[in-house]
Design a protein around this motif. Structure first.
Motif, PDB file in Angstrom:
ATOM      1  N   LEU A 238       0.818  -1.211   0.000  1.00 56.13           N
ATOM      2  CA  LEU A 238       0.000   0.000   0.000  1.00 56.13           C
ATOM      3  C   LEU A 238       0.854   1.264   0.000  1.00 56.13           C
TER       4      LEU A 238
ATOM      5  N   VAL B 234       0.007   2.985  -3.443  1.00 56.20           N
ATOM      6  CA  VAL B 234      -1.175   3.827  -3.241  1.00 56.20           C
ATOM      7  C   VAL B 234      -0.717   5.154  -2.642  1.00 56.20           C
TER       8      VAL B 234
ATOM      9  N   TYR C  11      -2.069   7.615  -1.154  1.00 55.63           N
ATOM     10  CA  TYR C  11      -2.599   8.043   0.139  1.00 55.63           C
ATOM     11  C   TYR C  11      -1.796   7.488   1.298  1.00 55.63           C
TER      12      TYR C  11
ATOM     13  N   LYS D 224      -1.987   4.329   9.493  1.00 59.04           N
ATOM     14  CA  LYS D 224      -3.184   4.284   8.660  1.00 59.04           C
ATOM     15  C   LYS D 224      -3.696   2.854   8.492  1.00 59.04           C
TER      16      LYS D 224
ATOM     17  N   LYS E 156     -11.521   7.713   6.561  1.00 56.93           N
ATOM     18  CA  LYS E 156     -10.903   7.800   5.237  1.00 56.93           C
ATOM     19  C   LYS E 156      -9.853   6.696   5.063  1.00 56.93           C
ATOM     20  N   CYS E 157      -9.110   6.385   6.124  1.00 52.33           N
ATOM     21  CA  CYS E 157      -8.135   5.282   6.059  1.00 52.33           C
ATOM     22  C   CYS E 157      -8.824   3.972   5.714  1.00 52.33           C
TER      23      CYS E 157
ATOM     24  N   HIS F   8     -11.667   3.531   4.110  1.00 51.39           N
ATOM     25  CA  HIS F   8     -12.118   3.569   2.715  1.00 51.39           C
ATOM     26  C   HIS F   8     -10.951   3.332   1.756  1.00 51.39           C
ATOM     27  N   LYS F   9      -9.846   4.035   1.973  1.00 54.28           N
ATOM     28  CA  LYS F   9      -8.688   3.887   1.091  1.00 54.28           C
ATOM     29  C   LYS F   9      -8.059   2.506   1.216  1.00 54.28           C
TER      30      LYS F   9
ATOM     31  N   ALA G 233     -10.260  -0.090  -0.669  1.00 51.93           N
ATOM     32  CA  ALA G 233     -10.108   0.124  -2.112  1.00 51.93           C
ATOM     33  C   ALA G 233      -8.731  -0.333  -2.579  1.00 51.93           C
ATOM     34  N   GLY G 234      -7.689  -0.074  -1.771  1.00 49.79           N
ATOM     35  CA  GLY G 234      -6.340  -0.481  -2.124  1.00 49.79           C
ATOM     36  C   GLY G 234      -6.172  -1.994  -2.141  1.00 49.79           C
TER      37      GLY G 234
ATOM     38  N   HIS H  28      -7.759  -3.307  -5.276  1.00 54.28           N
ATOM     39  CA  HIS H  28      -6.967  -2.955  -6.460  1.00 54.28           C
ATOM     40  C   HIS H  28      -5.690  -3.781  -6.556  1.00 54.28           C
TER      41      HIS H  28
END
Length: 215
Positions: free
Chosen positions: A13, A17, A19, A37, A67-68, A70-71, A74-75, A78
């Motif tokens: 990550l 990624v 973020y 995170k 937000k962590c 969510h990211k 998604a990460g 992906h």
């Protein structure tokens, strides 16, 4: 989760990624680390707590923790979906069948079972639908796993009052067979040819050709 696996996820990550990559502001102060995170996201997933439950543990505010999460999810999709979060390819199926045959189970592609996960923050109005036995609300996960713990089928979220058979009735595990797109399987036992792969199960499952109760 063991430490090597956690660090592997953090590394992927933080390198792929944006973020999760550590940065510095104009004053030279470093941002939150990838470890903070990822820890915040995994704790929310593991314990089912809200975003405000990790503020003291990893020094993150509620908005940032959300937000962590969510990211992070998604990460993971992906970066790891092509390798882990998928159904077996024909090559995978060949490997699973070969591994099963080497262990004395020709035609076996995995073990299927259900497990209950406690839902700590279940809404009060839903507790009756998700509770049984101990009274603690749970959600049920149906999973198929190979001998090396690759979980290639997961059906999650069924109410805790349901049992393995109720969940099997809703599960998409046999959709490929029903739709006629399942890979062809051929193997022999005692000189007889079979063309349906099967799962190892416990005694609650029905006496279907695709289920073999473990000894």
């Amino acid at each position: 989760m063991n430490k090597p696996l956690f660090l592997r996820i953090v590394h992927r990550l933080s390198t792929e990624v944006p973020y999760f990559q550590a940065t510095e502001d104009a004053a030279g102060r470093r941002s939150l680390s990838p470890l903070q995170k990822c820890t915040a996201a995994i704790r929310q997933l593991a314990y089912g707590g809200g975003a405000d439950t990790v503020d003291e543990y990893v020094r993150l505010g509620e908005t940032t923790a959300r937000k962590c999460l969510h990211k992070f999810t998604a990460g993971i999709i992906h970066l790891f979906a092509d390798q882990y979060l998928r159904r077996p390819t024909p090559e995978d199926l060949d490997r699973l069948l070969r591994d099963g045959e080497e262990r004395g189970f020709p035609g076996m592609v995995g073990s299927i079972d259900c497990m209950h996960w406690e839902w700590k923050n279940c809404p009060t109005s839903w507790r009756g639908m998700y509770s049984r036995g101990t009274g603690k609300p749970t959600m049920v996960l149906e999973a198929v796993a190979s001998h090396d713990l690759w979980i290639w089928h997961a059906f999650f979220g069924a109410p805790g009052t349901m049992n393995d058979l109720n969940i099997l009735d809703q599960s998409p595990v046999f959709d490929d067979i029903v739709e006629g797109i399942a890979p062809q399987v051929n193997y022999y036992v005692n000189g007889r040819e079979y063309n349906l792969a099967y799962y190892l199960t416990d005694g609650i499952y029905p006496k279907w050709a695709t289920f073999i109760q473990s000894i």
